[in-house]
Design an enzyme around this catalytic site. Structure first.
Site, PDB file in Angstrom:
ATOM      1  N   ARG A 187       0.832  -1.213   0.000  1.00  0.00           N
ATOM      2  CA  ARG A 187       0.000   0.000   0.000  1.00  0.00           C
ATOM      3  C   ARG A 187       0.859   1.253   0.000  1.00  0.00           C
ATOM      4  NH1 ARG A 187      -4.910  -1.250   2.961  1.00  0.00           N
ATOM      5  NH2 ARG A 187      -5.012   0.921   3.528  1.00  0.00           N
ATOM      6  N   THR A 188       1.811   1.310   0.929  1.00  0.00           N
ATOM      7  CA  THR A 188       2.622   2.521   1.048  1.00  0.00           C
ATOM      8  C   THR A 188       3.514   2.693  -0.182  1.00  0.00           C
ATOM      9  OG1 THR A 188       2.589   2.205   3.422  1.00  0.00           O
ATOM     10  CG2 THR A 188       4.199   3.750   2.575  1.00  0.00           C
ATOM     11  N   HIS A 214       6.190   7.584  11.080  1.00  0.00           N
ATOM     12  CA  HIS A 214       5.689   7.413   9.726  1.00  0.00           C
ATOM     13  C   HIS A 214       5.090   8.766   9.337  1.00  0.00           C
ATOM     14  CE1 HIS A 214       4.218   5.745   6.149  1.00  0.00           C
ATOM     15  NE2 HIS A 214       3.406   4.802   6.597  1.00  0.00           N
ATOM     16  N   ARG A 236      11.502   2.476   3.808  1.00  0.00           N
ATOM     17  CA  ARG A 236      10.691   1.795   4.806  1.00  0.00           C
ATOM     18  C   ARG A 236      11.599   0.726   5.410  1.00  0.00           C
ATOM     19  NH1 ARG A 236       5.347  -0.331   6.388  1.00  0.00           N
ATOM     20  NH2 ARG A 236       4.672   1.684   5.619  1.00  0.00           N
ATOM     21  N   LYS A 272      20.421 -10.608   1.290  1.00  0.00           N
ATOM     22  CA  LYS A 272      21.571 -11.494   1.455  1.00  0.00           C
ATOM     23  C   LYS A 272      22.627 -10.871   2.356  1.00  0.00           C
ATOM     24  CE  LYS A 272      20.828 -13.531  -3.109  1.00  0.00           C
ATOM     25  NZ  LYS A 272      20.466 -12.455  -4.070  1.00  0.00           N
TER      26      LYS A 272
END
Ligand SMILES: [Zn+2]
Lengths: 320, 432
Positions: A54-55, A134, A104, A82
């Protein structure tokens, strides 16, 4: 201003500037139907260490509507998963010529580290860092509230007199932190509502009041913001069962009926229907959940515009 | 072996003397002493102190030689004026057998710069389940007397009781890293307003204090000795003060960083300030200073915890806990405690040299008496200087004091009468 890491990075005027820019962009793009050429030639990277379709899509749409080139750099299945360090990834993005990095990350402070460690010159936008902040979610929530109550043309602290409840897992919620900072900056009277186990130590320092009961003053709030509750909080003994949580802190139809008629209901999504919010409440007339999604794109356009376009560009838009 | 005289030097009480040494042993101290020495170290403007003794040092060898080795740790130690360090057991392999502690002991002898006393693990593999072979380590060539699972808390009360009891037969000492593991799951920094604002999981003071209280009661019950590592909270100081007033056999250490730095430094998420136990509030710092000055806290210990650069050059949660400390310890303690007027130079000597030597039973350390091995540190109390972590001799440079201006600087270190450090620089000499 070159980064947006925390609501604390914004003055009241800057925050209002972003909200008003979002309103102007809504007009200019005819509600998002039209693209603007503003950021043509800019490269914007979505650096997502956590799954959040969504974001990510919201930022991607915002960037594309401003004609920027978007690179999605997802941690899943890339060198990032990794064991490549944040530093190495940042330096790669720098070499790719990124103008802005939208990050994020599961660690609180990751956006701040990216912006302040000299690894990268690009603007950094925090799209959620751990249990910290946020900021664009708070801006879109404020925009949604301002539009609904028609407050955008007021001066100064446009939310004076507005009572807002933020309900749920305050302790682990970056949405709650950013909203507490932004809504109080805008003049709202904010109350955090949670079981004591999910209320942060020293929450009063955020300039908010707190309450362990959702029912105490439910009829007084103009805005009720429900936070997503994660079921793993139950296994960590923050509350006994989902059923008890829903009973004590869930927004069911009975509680919905006790709210002010003019009050609105916000949820940052994704919702756990039947847990923190009942299906009737989620779909109620005063639920702003879908508006939040469309406003999210506008507010993120405004943030990109402000950070990359600079203040003169914003002034032009605001005057336009 | 060269005979050396340190001329015109001050002692911690301010008196001016010369100190003569032959065959590595102090032979004369006084205003007027004989003059037939091979070498003279001009002590004018300097103060001579017994070499510092650290009871809490992570030397990382074996296993993490990219962070530190016994040799580089010894070099760092003498640059900080230490003539004895105690190598913590959380190496890889863990120092839980006579073999590993003897290896570390031997590496220390080979380095020849200061004494390296290995600390033995309390539990096998630091797992907190079964006792390690404490007796074998005690009777090994390393003659281990301090046992600690540092890095981890001995959280099982029964294992703690047994350990406290068992070491009585060879006058051992259990050094506890007091941290209730269940109250600190994923903990990142001191629990309080700042952790709430930063969204970092809190490490509450009670997680330290509850373990200290329990262990004090256990030590009293089994009539054994307990040592508390890196006390960090005001509440811990209160509990230890109570225990001492009851005559319970407990000693405690505080680190230089907990005497000077607070959690407010963390707001930028720079992992250079990430340490365990975490930096606390100003109120805690003040209680620790008071506790050190009034004797509630017995000693300063560095908890020198070197880490390679990549372990700090990352986001907060991914970073390692720990700070280097050997080369700044004296300056920090002098600045925070003596220059500030909270305690005397004599008390500094007590907390950095005499008392740790006595607690650990390090014979020959912590004394400038005639007949003692010449373990001597010369410091310049008038020097104010900015810390430069890059110039440190430790293999790692994760010092939270980098760039800070501190007072009081170590200039020279003598180990068994060998000048291993002169004017802040290693001489290349060693004691063989
Ligand atoms: Zn420790």
């Amino acid at each position: 201003m070159s980064n947006l890491l925390s609501i604390n990075d914004l003055t009241l005027d800057q925050a209002l500037g972003i909200l008003r820019t979002a309103a102007e962009l809504e007009k200019l793009t005819e509600g998002g139907a039209k693209k603007l050429p503003t950021l043509r030639g800019f490269t914007i990277v979505n650096l997502f260490y956590e799954d959040s379709t969504r974001t990510r899509i919201s930022f991607e749409s915002a960037a594309k509507r401003l004609s920027a080139d978007v690179i999605n750099f997802s941690a899943k299945g890339s060198s990032v998963s990794k064991g490549e360090s944040l530093k190495d990834t940042a330096q790669t993005l720098q070499a790719m010529g990124a103008d802005a990095v939208i990050i994020r990350h599961g660690s609180s402070g990751a956006a701040a580290r990216l912006a302040s460690s000299g690894w990268i010159k690009a603007s950094v936008i925090n799209a959620g860092d751990g249990t910290h902040e946020h900021p664009t979610q708070a801006l879109l929530d404020a925009f949604t509230i301002a539009k609904r109550f028609n407050l955008l043309n007021n001066e100064g602290q446009i939310f004076v007199g507005l009572k807002v409840a933020i309900v749920g897992d305050i302790l682990h919620s970056r949405v709650a932190r950013s909203n507490a900072l932004l809504l109080t900056k805008l003049g709202a009277e904010v109350t955090m509502i949670a079981p004591p186990t999910l209320m942060p130590v020293g929450v009063a320092a955020w300039g908010v009041s707190s309450d362990y009961s959702l029912d105490n003053r439910l009829a007084e709030y103009d805005v009720v913001m429900m936070l997503r509750i994660q079921s793993e909080r139950m296994t960590d003994s923050y509350f006994p069962t989902e059923r008890e949580y829903a009973r004590r802190y869930g927004l069911n139809s009975e509680r919905l009926g006790k709210m002010k008629e003019s009050a609105i209901l916000l949820h940052p999504g994704p919702m756990n229907r039947g847990l923190e919010i009942s299906a009737e409440s989620a779909d109620a007339e005063n639920s702003m959940v879908l508006e939040q999604v469309s406003n999210g794109v506008l507010v993120r356009m405004a943030v990109l515009y402000t950070l990359l376009g600079g203040p003169t560009m914003v002034d032009e838009v605001v005057k336009a | 072996m060269k005979s050396i005289v340190i001329s015109d030097v001050k002692l911690s009480d301010g008196s001016s003397v010369s100190i003569g040494m032959r065959d590595g042993v102090i032979t004369e101290i006084g205003a007027q002493i004989s003059s037939d020495y091979d070498e003279t170290i001009l002590g004018t403007g300097l103060t001579a102190l017994p070499g510092f003794v650290d009871l809490h040092t992570h030397l990382r060898e074996p296993g993490k030689e990219d962070a530190e080795t016994v040799l580089t740790g010894s070099q760092s130690a003498v640059a900080g004026g230490f003539t004895a360090v105690s190598a913590m057991a959380n190496t890889n392999p863990v120092a839980d057998t006579a073999g590993v502690v003897e290896q570390v002991f031997r590496l220390g002898k080979e380095a020849g710069l200061c004494e390296v006393f290995p600390i033995g693990a309390v539990s096998k593999g630091l797992m907190g389940e079964q006792l390690a072979e404490l007796g074998a380590m005690a009777t090994s060539a390393a003659a281990v007397r301090i046992f600690s699972d540092d890095g981890k808390c001995i959280s099982d009360p029964l294992l703690m009781r047994r350990a406290l009891e068992y070491v009585k037969s060879f006058n051992g000492l259990i050094a506890q890293h007091a941290q209730d593991p269940r109250l600190t799951v994923n903990a990142q920094m001191n629990e309080g307003e700042i952790s709430s604002t930063l969204g970092l999981a809190g490490w509450p003071a009670v997680a330290e204090e509850s373990i200290i209280a329990r262990d004090i009661l256990l030590a009293d019950h089994v009539q054994s000795r307990l040592h508390i590592c890196h006390v960090s909270t005001a509440g811990s100081v209160e509990i230890i003060r109570w225990a001492k007033s009851r005559g319970i056999s407990v000693t405690a250490e505080v680190t230089p960083h907990h005497l000077l730095l607070t959690e407010d430094l963390i707001t930028g998420y720079d992992p250079i300030y990430k340490v365990n136990p975490p930096l606390r509030s100003q109120r805690d710092v003040e209680a620790l200073r008071t506790g050190l000055a009034d004797g509630t806290i017995d000693i300063v210990a560095t908890d020198h915890a070197p880490h390679p650069r990549e372990d700090k050059d990352c986001e907060w949660a991914a970073a390692a806990f720990g700070m280097t400390g050997l080369e700044t310890a004296f300056s920090v303690v002098f600045t925070a405690m003596v220059k500030s007027g909270l305690m005397s130079m004599e008390r500094l000597v007590e907390v950095m040299s005499t008392a740790p030597a006595r607690i650990a039973g390090y014979i020959g350390q912590g004394s400038l008496a005639i007949g003692s091995p010449a373990h001597i540190t010369l410091v310049d109390l008038a020097s104010d200087y900015p810390v430069n972590a890059r110039s440190h001799l430790s293999k790692s440079s994760n010092s939270p004091f980098n760039g800070l201006v501190l007072s009081g600087r170590v200039r020279d270190t003598l180990f068994h009468g060998v000048a291993v450090l002169r004017n802040g620089t290693l001489t290349g000499e060693r004691f063989a």
